[in-house]
Motif scaffolding. Sequence first.
Motif, PDB file in Angstrom:
ATOM      1  N   LYS A  36       0.836  -1.217   0.000  1.00 38.96           N
ATOM      2  CA  LYS A  36       0.000   0.000   0.000  1.00 38.96           C
ATOM      3  C   LYS A  36       0.862   1.256   0.000  1.00 38.96           C
ATOM      4  O   LYS A  36       0.554   2.227  -0.692  1.00 38.96           O
ATOM      5  N   GLN A  37       1.965   1.231   0.752  1.00 38.90           N
ATOM      6  CA  GLN A  37       2.870   2.384   0.783  1.00 38.90           C
ATOM      7  C   GLN A  37       3.509   2.601  -0.589  1.00 38.90           C
ATOM      8  O   GLN A  37       3.611   3.745  -1.049  1.00 38.90           O
ATOM      9  N   GLU A  38       3.928   1.521  -1.223  1.00 38.91           N
ATOM     10  CA  GLU A  38       4.509   1.620  -2.572  1.00 38.91           C
ATOM     11  C   GLU A  38       3.494   2.199  -3.549  1.00 38.91           C
ATOM     12  O   GLU A  38       3.814   3.067  -4.354  1.00 38.91           O
ATOM     13  N   GLU A  39       2.273   1.702  -3.456  1.00 34.71           N
ATOM     14  CA  GLU A  39       1.216   2.170  -4.356  1.00 34.71           C
ATOM     15  C   GLU A  39       0.942   3.660  -4.131  1.00 34.71           C
ATOM     16  O   GLU A  39       0.794   4.419  -5.093  1.00 34.71           O
ATOM     17  N   GLU A  40       0.886   4.076  -2.881  1.00 36.55           N
ATOM     18  CA  GLU A  40       0.666   5.493  -2.576  1.00 36.55           C
ATOM     19  C   GLU A  40       1.800   6.362  -3.102  1.00 36.55           C
ATOM     20  O   GLU A  40       1.567   7.440  -3.653  1.00 36.55           O
ATOM     21  N   THR A  41       3.036   5.894  -2.933  1.00 36.06           N
ATOM     22  CA  THR A  41       4.198   6.633  -3.426  1.00 36.06           C
ATOM     23  C   THR A  41       4.139   6.779  -4.939  1.00 36.06           C
ATOM     24  O   THR A  41       4.364   7.870  -5.481  1.00 36.06           O
ATOM     25  N   ILE A  42       3.828   5.689  -5.614  1.00 32.30           N
ATOM     26  CA  ILE A  42       3.749   5.722  -7.082  1.00 32.30           C
ATOM     27  C   ILE A  42       2.617   6.631  -7.533  1.00 32.30           C
ATOM     28  O   ILE A  42       2.791   7.443  -8.451  1.00 32.30           O
ATOM     29  N   ASN A  43       1.452   6.521  -6.895  1.00 25.65           N
ATOM     30  CA  ASN A  43       0.322   7.378  -7.268  1.00 25.65           C
ATOM     31  C   ASN A  43       0.650   8.857  -7.037  1.00 25.65           C
ATOM     32  O   ASN A  43       0.240   9.715  -7.827  1.00 25.65           O
ATOM     33  N   LYS A  44       1.404   9.145  -5.993  1.00 28.31           N
ATOM     34  CA  LYS A  44       1.813  10.526  -5.707  1.00 28.31           C
ATOM     35  C   LYS A  44       2.746  11.026  -6.814  1.00 28.31           C
ATOM     36  O   LYS A  44       2.595  12.156  -7.286  1.00 28.31           O
ATOM     37  N   LEU A  45       3.688  10.187  -7.236  1.00 31.40           N
ATOM     38  CA  LEU A  45       4.602  10.559  -8.322  1.00 31.40           C
ATOM     39  C   LEU A  45       3.844  10.789  -9.624  1.00 31.40           C
ATOM     40  O   LEU A  45       4.120  11.734 -10.362  1.00 31.40           O
ATOM     41  N   VAL A  46       2.902   9.911  -9.908  1.00 32.18           N
ATOM     42  CA  VAL A  46       2.095  10.043 -11.126  1.00 32.18           C
ATOM     43  C   VAL A  46       1.304  11.350 -11.085  1.00 32.18           C
ATOM     44  O   VAL A  46       1.236  12.082 -12.071  1.00 32.18           O
ATOM     45  N   ALA A  47       0.739  11.662  -9.932  1.00 28.53           N
ATOM     46  CA  ALA A  47      -0.045  12.896  -9.787  1.00 28.53           C
ATOM     47  C   ALA A  47       0.847  14.133  -9.967  1.00 28.53           C
ATOM     48  O   ALA A  47       0.431  15.117 -10.595  1.00 28.53           O
ATOM     49  N   GLU A  48       2.067  14.082  -9.432  1.00 31.61           N
ATOM     50  CA  GLU A  48       2.991  15.213  -9.562  1.00 31.61           C
ATOM     51  C   GLU A  48       3.420  15.427 -11.004  1.00 31.61           C
ATOM     52  O   GLU A  48       3.550  16.552 -11.464  1.00 31.61           O
ATOM     53  N   LYS A  49       3.675  14.327 -11.721  1.00 30.30           N
ATOM     54  CA  LYS A  49       4.117  14.416 -13.118  1.00 30.30           C
ATOM     55  C   LYS A  49       2.951  14.722 -14.062  1.00 30.30           C
ATOM     56  O   LYS A  49       3.156  15.196 -15.158  1.00 30.30           O
ATOM     57  N   GLY A  50       1.758  14.375 -13.623  1.00 30.40           N
ATOM     58  CA  GLY A  50       0.603  14.597 -14.460  1.00 30.40           C
ATOM     59  C   GLY A  50       0.451  13.565 -15.568  1.00 30.40           C
ATOM     60  O   GLY A  50      -0.371  13.726 -16.458  1.00 30.40           O
ATOM     61  N   GLU A  51       1.253  12.526 -15.526  1.00 32.06           N
ATOM     62  CA  GLU A  51       1.156  11.466 -16.532  1.00 32.06           C
ATOM     63  C   GLU A  51       1.597  10.141 -15.904  1.00 32.06           C
ATOM     64  O   GLU A  51       2.280  10.121 -14.887  1.00 32.06           O
ATOM     65  N   ALA A  52       1.202   9.096 -16.559  1.00 33.17           N
ATOM     66  CA  ALA A  52       1.562   7.765 -16.063  1.00 33.17           C
ATOM     67  C   ALA A  52       3.054   7.504 -16.268  1.00 33.17           C
ATOM     68  O   ALA A  52       3.642   7.966 -17.240  1.00 33.17           O
ATOM     69  N   ILE A  53       3.631   6.810 -15.322  1.00 33.60           N
ATOM     70  CA  ILE A  53       5.031   6.416 -15.436  1.00 33.60           C
ATOM     71  C   ILE A  53       5.052   5.040 -16.089  1.00 33.60           C
ATOM     72  O   ILE A  53       4.258   4.168 -15.742  1.00 33.60           O
ATOM     73  N   ASP A  54       5.996   4.852 -17.028  1.00 39.73           N
ATOM     74  CA  ASP A  54       6.098   3.569 -17.728  1.00 39.73           C
ATOM     75  C   ASP A  54       6.182   2.417 -16.740  1.00 39.73           C
ATOM     76  O   ASP A  54       6.874   2.488 -15.732  1.00 39.73           O
ATOM     77  N   ASP A  55       5.475   1.364 -17.035  1.00 39.45           N
ATOM     78  CA  ASP A  55       5.528   0.101 -16.283  1.00 39.45           C
ATOM     79  C   ASP A  55       5.003   0.188 -14.843  1.00 39.45           C
ATOM     80  O   ASP A  55       5.230  -0.712 -14.049  1.00 39.45           O
ATOM     81  N   THR A  56       4.306   1.279 -14.512  1.00 41.49           N
ATOM     82  CA  THR A  56       3.773   1.428 -13.155  1.00 41.49           C
ATOM     83  C   THR A  56       2.818   0.293 -12.815  1.00 41.49           C
ATOM     84  O   THR A  56       2.941  -0.332 -11.755  1.00 41.49           O
ATOM     85  N   GLU A  57       1.879   0.033 -13.712  1.00 47.89           N
ATOM     86  CA  GLU A  57       0.902  -1.032 -13.458  1.00 47.89           C
ATOM     87  C   GLU A  57       1.572  -2.385 -13.347  1.00 47.89           C
ATOM     88  O   GLU A  57       1.231  -3.186 -12.483  1.00 47.89           O
ATOM     89  N   ASP A  58       2.538  -2.656 -14.230  1.00 49.48           N
ATOM     90  CA  ASP A  58       3.258  -3.928 -14.181  1.00 49.48           C
ATOM     91  C   ASP A  58       3.977  -4.097 -12.846  1.00 49.48           C
ATOM     92  O   ASP A  58       3.996  -5.189 -12.273  1.00 49.48           O
ATOM     93  N   TYR A  59       4.580  -3.013 -12.392  1.00 55.32           N
ATOM     94  CA  TYR A  59       5.301  -3.058 -11.115  1.00 55.32           C
ATOM     95  C   TYR A  59       4.348  -3.389  -9.963  1.00 55.32           C
ATOM     96  O   TYR A  59       4.643  -4.241  -9.129  1.00 55.32           O
TER      97      TYR A  59
END
Length: 190
Positions: A36-59
């Motif tokens: 859950k912490q990893e997911e929150e961190t990734i979602n926060k990064l995605v929100a900051e960048k305004g776009e999806a990060i490659d391979d986020t879902e796969d990770y």
Amino acid sequence: MSYFIEEFLIKKNINYFKNYLDFIESSIKESEKQIKQEEETINKLVAEKGEAIDDTEDYLVCLGEDHEQLKRTMYQSFVISIFAFIEAKIINVQKRPNEFFANTEFQNEFDVAKGIRNILLHEEGKISRKERDQKKKEEKEKVRDFIERHPDFLEIDEFGGVIIKFEYVKSLIILTQDVCDKILKLTCET
């Protein structure tokens, strides 16, 4: 060995298994928390960048799969460990197996647990493997029937693997206590 010492040692060992199960459960919860912490961190990064990060879902999928494998491995190790303890205790009554298994319901419960343990230990957890030996076929049928009747204990995944759930491993502590009580009673009578 005296009855009271044997009874004390059995209670002590059953408490070890209860502690082992508590450890497994806390490890699983910690793993879930980390995911859950990893997911929150990734979602926060995605929100900051305004776009999806490659391979986020796969990770995130890989994290979930790793967690499920951790759970599966821990529950399987518990089943094998507690069954090794049960088998070591049963050696005490090998000369009187008919008395030990006088209750057919108890023998059926024990046979299913033994079948599950055999599948985990000798079949890499796969119930789907074909058997030539009639005795092994019957053992697997008993296990399949048990799984169908107890979906809250076990299930079979899409690859024929047995998935063990918390309720099943918890029930093994009760079975272990029942086995040990029967052994104490039988060994006391001799």
